[in-house]
Structures are given as structure tokens and as C-alpha cells.
Design a protein around this motif. Structure first.
Motif, PDB file in Angstrom:
ATOM      1  N   TYR A  43      -2.268  -6.020   0.294  1.00 37.09           N
ATOM      2  CA  TYR A  43      -1.618  -6.004   1.609  1.00 37.09           C
ATOM      3  C   TYR A  43      -1.175  -4.604   2.010  1.00 37.09           C
ATOM      4  CZ  TYR A  43      -1.968 -10.935   2.339  1.00 37.09           C
ATOM      5  OH  TYR A  43      -2.483 -12.176   2.572  1.00 37.09           O
ATOM      6  N   LYS A  44      -0.857  -3.774   1.016  1.00 36.42           N
ATOM      7  CA  LYS A  44      -0.548  -2.376   1.340  1.00 36.42           C
ATOM      8  C   LYS A  44      -1.767  -1.712   1.949  1.00 36.42           C
ATOM      9  CE  LYS A  44       2.466  -1.490  -2.531  1.00 36.42           C
ATOM     10  NZ  LYS A  44       3.798  -1.634  -1.995  1.00 36.42           N
ATOM     11  N   ARG A  45      -2.963  -2.027   1.386  1.00 38.38           N
ATOM     12  CA  ARG A  45      -4.179  -1.409   1.916  1.00 38.38           C
ATOM     13  C   ARG A  45      -4.443  -1.913   3.328  1.00 38.38           C
ATOM     14  NH1 ARG A  45      -6.711  -2.563  -3.683  1.00 38.38           N
ATOM     15  NH2 ARG A  45      -5.784  -0.813  -4.811  1.00 38.38           N
ATOM     16  N   ILE A  46      -4.175  -3.199   3.556  1.00 37.30           N
ATOM     17  CA  ILE A  46      -4.341  -3.723   4.926  1.00 37.30           C
ATOM     18  C   ILE A  46      -3.428  -2.950   5.878  1.00 37.30           C
ATOM     19  CG2 ILE A  46      -3.797  -5.698   6.396  1.00 37.30           C
ATOM     20  CD1 ILE A  46      -5.159  -7.471   4.683  1.00 37.30           C
ATOM     21  N   ALA A  47      -2.181  -2.728   5.463  1.00 41.72           N
ATOM     22  CA  ALA A  47      -1.225  -2.007   6.314  1.00 41.72           C
ATOM     23  C   ALA A  47      -1.732  -0.601   6.590  1.00 41.72           C
ATOM     24  CB  ALA A  47       0.145  -1.968   5.649  1.00 41.72           C
ATOM     25  N   LEU A  48      -2.200   0.082   5.529  1.00 40.56           N
ATOM     26  CA  LEU A  48      -2.662   1.459   5.710  1.00 40.56           C
ATOM     27  C   LEU A  48      -3.867   1.514   6.636  1.00 40.56           C
ATOM     28  CD1 LEU A  48      -2.303   2.782   2.076  1.00 40.56           C
ATOM     29  CD2 LEU A  48      -1.260   3.775   4.093  1.00 40.56           C
ATOM     30  N   LEU A  49      -4.836   0.630   6.390  1.00 37.65           N
ATOM     31  CA  LEU A  49      -6.045   0.653   7.213  1.00 37.65           C
ATOM     32  C   LEU A  49      -5.715   0.354   8.662  1.00 37.65           C
ATOM     33  CD1 LEU A  49      -8.944  -1.017   5.234  1.00 37.65           C
ATOM     34  CD2 LEU A  49      -8.651   1.353   5.898  1.00 37.65           C
ATOM     35  N   SER A  50      -4.849  -0.659   8.893  1.00 40.53           N
ATOM     36  CA  SER A  50      -4.600  -0.979  10.298  1.00 40.53           C
ATOM     37  C   SER A  50      -3.841   0.156  10.960  1.00 40.53           C
ATOM     38  CB  SER A  50      -3.888  -2.325  10.461  1.00 40.53           C
ATOM     39  OG  SER A  50      -2.851  -2.443   9.576  1.00 40.53           O
TER      40      SER A  50
ATOM     41  N   THR B 289       4.894   5.430  -5.087  1.00 36.95           N
ATOM     42  CA  THR B 289       4.569   6.726  -4.488  1.00 36.95           C
ATOM     43  C   THR B 289       3.836   6.546  -3.169  1.00 36.95           C
ATOM     44  OG1 THR B 289       2.636   6.707  -5.911  1.00 36.95           O
ATOM     45  CG2 THR B 289       4.447   8.147  -6.566  1.00 36.95           C
ATOM     46  N   LEU B 290       3.102   5.443  -3.030  1.00 35.13           N
ATOM     47  CA  LEU B 290       2.391   5.210  -1.765  1.00 35.13           C
ATOM     48  C   LEU B 290       3.366   5.171  -0.608  1.00 35.13           C
ATOM     49  CD1 LEU B 290      -0.028   2.401  -2.931  1.00 35.13           C
ATOM     50  CD2 LEU B 290      -0.580   4.780  -2.522  1.00 35.13           C
ATOM     51  N   GLU B 291       4.427   4.371  -0.759  1.00 39.52           N
ATOM     52  CA  GLU B 291       5.422   4.278   0.312  1.00 39.52           C
ATOM     53  C   GLU B 291       6.099   5.622   0.524  1.00 39.52           C
ATOM     54  OE1 GLU B 291       5.096   1.846  -1.849  1.00 39.52           O
ATOM     55  OE2 GLU B 291       5.348  -0.093  -0.871  1.00 39.52           O
ATOM     56  N   ILE B 292       6.365   6.311  -0.600  1.00 43.29           N
ATOM     57  CA  ILE B 292       7.074   7.588  -0.468  1.00 43.29           C
ATOM     58  C   ILE B 292       6.218   8.575   0.313  1.00 43.29           C
ATOM     59  CG2 ILE B 292       8.030   9.527  -1.765  1.00 43.29           C
ATOM     60  CD1 ILE B 292       8.841   7.517  -3.899  1.00 43.29           C
ATOM     61  N   ILE B 293       4.909   8.599   0.022  1.00 41.89           N
ATOM     62  CA  ILE B 293       4.031   9.513   0.767  1.00 41.89           C
ATOM     63  C   ILE B 293       4.062   9.166   2.253  1.00 41.89           C
ATOM     64  CG2 ILE B 293       1.657  10.242   1.136  1.00 41.89           C
ATOM     65  CD1 ILE B 293       1.138   9.726  -1.791  1.00 41.89           C
ATOM     66  N   VAL B 294       3.967   7.882   2.559  1.00 41.17           N
ATOM     67  CA  VAL B 294       3.929   7.484   3.967  1.00 41.17           C
ATOM     68  C   VAL B 294       5.235   7.867   4.663  1.00 41.17           C
ATOM     69  CG1 VAL B 294       3.749   5.525   5.518  1.00 41.17           C
ATOM     70  CG2 VAL B 294       2.263   5.660   3.561  1.00 41.17           C
TER      71      VAL B 294
ATOM     72  N   ALA C 249      -4.040  11.900   6.434  1.00 45.72           N
ATOM     73  CA  ALA C 249      -3.081  11.686   5.342  1.00 45.72           C
ATOM     74  C   ALA C 249      -3.060  10.226   4.909  1.00 45.72           C
ATOM     75  CB  ALA C 249      -1.690  12.125   5.786  1.00 45.72           C
ATOM     76  N   LEU C 250      -3.130   9.317   5.877  1.00 46.80           N
ATOM     77  CA  LEU C 250      -3.107   7.897   5.515  1.00 46.80           C
ATOM     78  C   LEU C 250      -4.397   7.504   4.803  1.00 46.80           C
ATOM     79  CD1 LEU C 250      -1.454   6.353   8.685  1.00 46.80           C
ATOM     80  CD2 LEU C 250      -0.454   6.585   6.435  1.00 46.80           C
ATOM     81  N   ALA C 251      -5.517   8.136   5.199  1.00 45.31           N
ATOM     82  CA  ALA C 251      -6.771   7.838   4.509  1.00 45.31           C
ATOM     83  C   ALA C 251      -6.688   8.284   3.055  1.00 45.31           C
ATOM     84  CB  ALA C 251      -7.938   8.521   5.219  1.00 45.31           C
ATOM     85  N   VAL C 252      -6.051   9.458   2.837  1.00 47.75           N
ATOM     86  CA  VAL C 252      -5.875   9.926   1.461  1.00 47.75           C
ATOM     87  C   VAL C 252      -4.991   8.946   0.691  1.00 47.75           C
ATOM     88  CG1 VAL C 252      -4.861  11.748   0.058  1.00 47.75           C
ATOM     89  CG2 VAL C 252      -6.242  12.340   2.042  1.00 47.75           C
ATOM     90  N   THR C 253      -3.915   8.466   1.344  1.00 51.17           N
ATOM     91  CA  THR C 253      -3.030   7.510   0.685  1.00 51.17           C
ATOM     92  C   THR C 253      -3.784   6.236   0.331  1.00 51.17           C
ATOM     93  OG1 THR C 253      -1.413   8.329   2.246  1.00 51.17           O
ATOM     94  CG2 THR C 253      -0.719   6.541   0.828  1.00 51.17           C
TER      95      THR C 253
ATOM     96  N   VAL D 298       3.731   5.195  11.734  1.00 51.03           N
ATOM     97  CA  VAL D 298       3.721   5.570  10.320  1.00 51.03           C
ATOM     98  C   VAL D 298       4.919   4.940   9.604  1.00 51.03           C
ATOM     99  CG1 VAL D 298       3.862   7.518   8.749  1.00 51.03           C
ATOM    100  CG2 VAL D 298       2.459   7.683  10.772  1.00 51.03           C
ATOM    101  N   PHE D 299       6.077   4.962  10.266  1.00 51.66           N
ATOM    102  CA  PHE D 299       7.250   4.307   9.665  1.00 51.66           C
ATOM    103  C   PHE D 299       7.042   2.798   9.585  1.00 51.66           C
ATOM    104  CE2 PHE D 299       9.456   8.222  11.020  1.00 51.66           C
ATOM    105  CZ  PHE D 299       9.987   8.564   9.794  1.00 51.66           C
ATOM    106  N   THR D 300       6.424   2.243  10.627  1.00 48.74           N
ATOM    107  CA  THR D 300       6.141   0.811  10.594  1.00 48.74           C
ATOM    108  C   THR D 300       5.265   0.483   9.391  1.00 48.74           C
ATOM    109  OG1 THR D 300       6.016   1.012  12.969  1.00 48.74           O
ATOM    110  CG2 THR D 300       5.455  -1.113  12.051  1.00 48.74           C
ATOM    111  N   CYS D 301       4.286   1.361   9.165  1.00 50.19           N
ATOM    112  CA  CYS D 301       3.373   1.156   8.044  1.00 50.19           C
ATOM    113  C   CYS D 301       4.154   1.138   6.730  1.00 50.19           C
ATOM    114  CB  CYS D 301       2.341   2.270   8.035  1.00 50.19           C
ATOM    115  SG  CYS D 301       1.218   2.207   6.665  1.00 50.19           S
ATOM    116  N   ALA D 302       5.113   2.073   6.590  1.00 49.09           N
ATOM    117  CA  ALA D 302       5.924   2.083   5.373  1.00 49.09           C
ATOM    118  C   ALA D 302       6.676   0.764   5.231  1.00 49.09           C
ATOM    119  CB  ALA D 302       6.897   3.258   5.397  1.00 49.09           C
ATOM    120  N   GLY D 303       7.215   0.265   6.347  1.00 49.52           N
ATOM    121  CA  GLY D 303       7.930  -1.008   6.307  1.00 49.52           C
ATOM    122  C   GLY D 303       7.014  -2.139   5.881  1.00 49.52           C
TER     123      GLY D 303
END
Lengths: 497, 168
Positions: free
Chosen positions: A76-83, A9-14, A43-47, A119-124
């Protein structure tokens, strides 16, 4: 597994956020687009917060799936979201500069996509963190790379940005070629694309009389191609030719994202793919020296070339090569008998987390200062301590941490790397890296010297927006806090590996 | 597949591929690329992979190449000027390429796994290519397919951003 909290769901939200941004951009009136960045940050902070409430992948048969949500993937997902969040904060400061270099007929034209693409990069990046199949590795890596091609060349009216875009495109395409060819070889010799399956069948295949007996070289060839392709992504020497020009030419928030996101993703992929192979002693004995050579080359090249740079973006580009060297050093010190990455996995992840914080910090400050001083050379930082003591102090912390001064996260990361290198008795590599650390002190402290001991012709104080101030303060706090109390993250990581 | 045909199409493909790079005229390059795609399709036919062969012709040799040619014609590209190559770059490039080829040759000469023939498939029934590919894409391999969809979306945005004369 309760469906609503499944980690995907994290990726789906992003992804939904990205599509929402694109749609609202096309349906909203022209004008200031900074609300889109603010909304995405929220939104990314919520994710990010959500990621702490997802379940792992218990009960999923990983051997027949593409997607794993083990603790390391979540990290690593959290690293992606934070960056991505911090990159968007930077983009807010950068929008006025960006506006000058994109050919828009109306106010705010082309700015929405500059916010949607990260944001798409983050999903990737998040998909890549979870990929346990070479197919998904490839597809998500391409998603990330293609959005970076666009972002790097974004400032079409500036020739350096276009040049950077073309260079990145050509070398990126070459590295993709290596990647696909490597994957083909790995698939061809093992007969599997799923990494968990490969780990299951590999011992039998390598045993005498097995499928791979006598054909090990094919596997090694594939793995070397794969390492070369990842070397491009993480900016390791000798695959670093694109780095300085691309980092300097790209819009600064993109440079920051490139140096953090691309590197983190490259290393998680490298670890995941190499893990089943490095646990085989016969293959590890041949792969680890290769990684060691790459590490030594990156350390020497990155740190020595950084010493003569006058442009801060270029300096950070070379320092990024140098940091790739430290990370590869940790990778080259995997204990050959370990069934998994164990200590090295913890070291690399901690280093990457620290690298993310300090790099984002220095780029955030760079954008603010460059906006006011009209340039991103080191000389533009002259006298910063008088113009803005806050920024100067934050930059001091960032540079100290990048150099590896004790009580900063950078020191602890380097300490862990050296500890594992000493443990594996890689004394030559330790010697090389100690020399490069000394070189690092020289060029990072040049920036500090410019800020505190040189006078600027421009004495006007620099105003920093509240959000940027807050994010800088948060990053400074992160650098110092993790430098003094690294335990929470280390505990989290050691449960992952 | 008869070895004669294999070598014929392989050499054709490599020849056309070389001519894509060597030709200075963009239209000639594009047409050589069509030739390379067709030879590749022939190789797929030789491997009994009819579906991929047809897709190769339809999508690459057909749609993609026609687009390429359109763009080239619309932009009215002239033949590229001959460039003088930097000797260091040339030397470095040829060393890397030669090393790569040497390594590949050395590897293939002692690669046991490659000397095996194809295993016979269980059951002599012909397999329905299209059906199988479709089933794979939409059942087991659905996640990568979805990510590919996002990838194409991002690429589309990129084309618009980077090529539109004036953004709105």
C-alpha cells in the motif's frame, strides 16, 4: 535489522522532501514552479525503487508498537507513492488552469504548496498503510484528510472549488467524529488500542465469563461507527453525499488523488481494523451482512446515478462510488473461518491497484483534453479520435478497463471479486453486481462513443507534453499488462496475506 | 464524583453546546462554547483527571476561544439570518439523529461492562499527571506525536493558502 534500510525511512524521505519543497518555495525567487513538481516526481520515484530494498519488520514486537512494515503495508505504501507521482504529473499539466483561480500577486505564487501538499498527503497515506494502532490510524488519517481539505478548496477564486471545500470539510469533520467515537468504544470495551493486542486478547474476552460476555453490543456499536467513518473515506453509499460535488469542484489532479488515495487508505485501514474482529465468528456473523448491505447500496447507487451524468468528472465520481461497492463486496465475502483476510485481502488489493491505474489514466487524459476543449463534459470529448488518436486510444483502454472488458486489469479485478462472492454463496450480491456491471458498460461506452462516433466543431490537434505522454503510455501498458499477466502482482500479494 | 455534580455539569455542557448551534449571533455562540468547555473541564476534575481539566481550560477555553473571538470581532460578523430549512433535509437529519440516540439508549441499557465501577488503582500513591503524560508522549507514543506535528504543519500551510488575500 540494519538501520539505514528500515522501512520507516520511506516515510522520512517523503516528509523531508515535503519540507524541502516548502523551504525552497519560500527561499526561491518567484517564477515558474514546475521544477518542484519534476523534482518531486524524481524523488518519489527513487523512494519507490528504495521500497524494494527495505527489510520487513522481523524482530519488532508489533503488539507494543504503532508501525508495522509487513508486505501488505509495503504494497500500500507503493500504491501511495505511485499515485502521488502520477498526480504530480497531472499537476504539471494543470498548473496553467490553477494559476487562473488563485489570487497571486507574483507569477507562480501559491503553486509550490500545490505540489508540496500532495507529498505530505502521501506521507500520511504511507503511515496509514503501516498503522497497527488505532492512535496512529487516527492521526495519519487526519493528516491525509486535512491536506485534502486544503487541496480541494485550493482554487479560491472559483466558487465550485470553495463549495466543494466547505462540503468536504463539514462532512469530513462529521466522519472524524464518528471515527473517534468508534475508536473510543473499541478501546473502552477491549481495553487496548493496539490491533495486534486486540487480536490476542479478544478470544478470551469474548469467551463465556470473559470481560465482554454479554457486552458484545458495545463492541459492535464501536465497529459500526468505525465502518461508517471509513465509508465516508472510501465513498461508499449511504455515506456518499459529498462525493459528486466535491469531485466535480476540486482541482482535477486532487479529484484523482482523492478517488485513488483516499480509497486505498480507507480500505487498508478498514481491513487492518476489522481483521481481529472478523476472525471471531460471533462478530463476523453480524458485521459481514452490514458490509454486504453497504456494498449493494454503493453498487446500485453509484452505477445507476452515473448513467445520467453529462460531466465526466461527475461521472467518474459516481463510478468511484460504484467501485467502492465492488471492493466492499470483496470485503463482505471474507470467509468467516479465516484467521486473516486471505483471499479477500488479495482480491481487494489487486482491485485497488488496478483501480489506481485506470483511474489515474482517465484523469490524466481528462486534464489534457479539458485544457484544450475548455471544459470537462463528455461532449468535450467529441471527435477526440480525430484530434488526437493517441489520447482517444488511451481513454478507450481506461474506459474499457473501468467497465471490465476482458484483457484489462479492471476485468481481472472484477473477476476475482465475483469469484470470492460465488465461493461464499452470496448469490444475491452477485446478481446485483452483474446488473450494475451492465449499467457500467452503458455509461463508460458513452464516453467511447463520443470520442469515436461524434464530430467535434474544433478540429485542432491536441498537443501532449512528453512527460504526460510517457505517463499515459506507462498507465496504458499497466492496464493491459496486468490484465493479461496478473500473476506477478498476485504472487506478491498472496505472500502478504 | 457525586452524581448530583455529574448531572449538573453534564446538563450545563449539553445546554451550552446546544446554544452554540442554535444561537444566530456568532459572539454568543463562541461564548456558549466557552461555557461548554468549562463544564467539560469540571467533568474531568470530577474524574480526578486534573491535568486534562487544566489543559482543557488553558488551551480550549483560553487560547482557542480567545482566538475565535478575535476573529469574530475582526471580521465584524453580523448575526446570521434565519434560514428556512428544506423539509426533506430536516426530516432526514432528525431521523438519523433520533435513530442514533435510540440505538445508544438501547445499547447503554443492556451494556454490562458499563455498570462496573472503576477498579481501584494499585497503591494509594498519587500519580504525577504531567510527568506521566510527558513520558508517554515522548517515549512510547512518540511516533503518533511526530505525525501530529506534520499534521499541524500541513494545517498551518492550509490556513495561509486559503486565507491570505494575495499569495506571494
Amino acid at each position: 535489522m540494519p538501520a539505514p534500510l528500515s522501512p520507516i525511512t520511506l516515510e522520512i524521505i517523503v516528509l523531508l522532501l515535503g519540507i524541502f519543497l516548502l523551504l525552497s518555495e519560500s527561499f526561491s525567487k518567484s517564477g515558474d514552479k514546475s521544477w518542484m513538481a519534476r523534482f518531486s516526481i524524481f524523488a518519489l520515484a527513487v523512494t519507490f525503487a528504495w521500497s524494494f530494498f527495505t527489510t520487513g519488520d522481523a524482530g519488532v514486537d508489533l503488539a507494543s508498537s504503532f508501525y508495522s512494515a509487513d508486505p501488505s503495508a509495503l504494497f500500500y505504501k507503493r500504491i501511495a507513492l505511485l499515485s502521488t507521482i502520477f498526480v504530480l504529473v497531472m499537476s504539471l499539466d494543470y498548473l496553467p488552469t490553477l494559476r487562473q483561480f488563485i489570487p497571486g500577486s507574483t507569477v507562480g505564487a501559491g503553486e509550490g504548496e500545490f505540489i508540496a501538499l500532495p507529498v505530505f498527503t502521501c506521507a500520511g497515506l504511507m503511515f496509514m498503510a503501516s498503522a497497527v494502532d488505532l492512535l496512529l490510524v487516527f492521526v495519519s488519517l487526519e493528516l491525509v484528510t486535512i491536506s485534502f481539505y486544503i487541496l480541494v478548496a485550493y482554487m479560491r477564486r472559483q466558487s465550485t472549488s470553495l463549495e466543494a471545500g466547505v462540503k468536504y470539510l463539514i462532512l469530513g469533520a462529521l466522519s472524524t467524529g464518528f471515527l473517534v467515537y468508534g475508536i473510543t468504544w473499541i478501546f473502552g470495551v477491549t481495553g487496548e488500542t493496539n490491533l495486534i493486542r486486540i487480536a490476542q486478547v479478544l478470544p478470551a474476552q469474548l469467551a463465556p465469563g470473559g470481560r465482554l460476555a454479554g457486552s458484545e453490543s458495545g463492541l459492535l456499536f464501536g465497529l459500526c461507527l468505525f465502518i461508517a467513518a471509513c465509508g465516508f473515506k472510501v465513498a461508499a453509499a449511504p455515506f456518499q453525499f459529498w462525493v459528486p460535488d466535491v469531485y466535480q469542484g476540486a482541482p482535477t489532479p486532487v479529484t484523482a488523488f482523492l478517488s485513488v488515495g483516499s480509497k486505498a487508505a480507507g480500505f487498508i485501514v478498514l481491513m487492518r481494523v476489522l481483521e481481529p474482529f472478523l476472525s471471531q465468528a460471533s462478530i463476523a456473523a453480524k458485521l459481514l451482512p452490514i458490509l454486504g448491505i453497504l456494498a449493494a447500496a454503493s453498487l446500485i447507487y453509484g452505477n445507476l446515478a452515473a448513467m445520467v451524468q453529462d460531466n465526466l468528472k461527475r461521472l467518474l465520481a459516481y463510478s468511484s462510488i460504484g467501485h467502492a461497492g465492488y471492493l466492499l463486496l470483496a470485503l463482505a465475502c471474507v470467509a468467516p473461518t479465516d484467521s486473516s483476510f486471505g483471499h479477500s485481502g488479495v482480491t481487494i488489493s489487486f482491485y485497488l491497484a488496478g483501480y489506481m491505474i485506470m483511474t489515474l489514466l482517465s484523469f490524466t487524459i481528462l486534464i489534457v483534453v479539458a485544457k484544450h476543449s475548455k471544459g470537462d463534459d463528455i461532449s468535450h470529448f467529441n471527435g477526440l479520435s480525430k484530434r488526437s488518436p493517441f489520447l482517444a486510444f488511451a481513454m478507450l483502454v481506461a474506459m474499457m478497463s473501468l467497465a471490465g472488458v476482458p484483457l484489462t486489469v479492471g476485468f481481472y479485478g472484477k473477476f476475482l471479486v465475483f469469484a470470492s462472492a460465488v465461493q461464499q454463496q452470496q448469490f444475491l450480491l452477485v446478481g446485483i453486481s452483474l446488473i450494475t456491471v451492465a449499467a457500467g458498460f452503458y455509461y463508460y461506452l458513452r464516453v467511447v462513443g463520443a470520442m469515436y462516433w461524434k464530430d467535434s466543431s474544433d478540429e485542432a490537434p491536441i498537443r501532449v507534453s512528453l512527460l504526460t505522454k510517457f505517463s499515459i503510455a506507462l498507465l496504458v501498458f499497466g492496464v493491459v499488462y496486468l490484465g493479461i499477466f496478473p500473476q506477478p502482482i498476485l504472487n506478491m500479494l498472496s505472500s502478504a496475506w | 464524583m457525586s452524581p448530583v455534580l455529574f448531572w449538573l455539569f453534564t446538563l450545563l455542557m449539553l445546554g451550552f453546546a446546544t446554544s452554540v448551534v442554535v444561537n444566530r449571533n456568532p459572539v454568543a455562540s463562541a461564548l456558549s462554547l466557552v461555557g461548554a468547555f468549562l463544564a467539560l473541564a469540571a467533568l474531568f476534575v470530577g474524574l480526578d483527571a486534573y491535568f486534562i481539566a487544566v489543559i482543557q481550560v488553558l488551551v480550549y477555553a483560553g487560547a482557542v476561544m480567545v482566538l475565535f473571538l478575535f476573529i469574530i470581532m475582526l471580521l465584524d460578523l453580523k448575526a446570521e439570518q434565519r434560514r428556512r430549512f428544506n423539509i426533506v433535509t430536516l426530516l432526514g437529519g432528525s431521523i438519523v439523529a433520533a435513530g442514533f440516540i435510540a440505538e445508544l439508549t438501547a445499547l447503554l441499557s443492556k451494556f454490562q461492562l458499563g455498570k462496573r465501577g472503576f477498579p481501584t488503582l494499585p497503591g494509594a500513591k498519587p500519580v504525577d499527571d504531567v510527568y506521566q503524560v510527558g513520558m508517554t508522549l515522548f517515549t512510547t507514543h512518540n511516533l503518533p506525536l511526530q505525525v501530529t506535528g506534520v499534521l499541524i504543519l500541513v494545517a498551518t500551510i492550509g490556513v495561509i493558502i486559503l486565507s491570505r488575500r494575495e499569495l506571494k
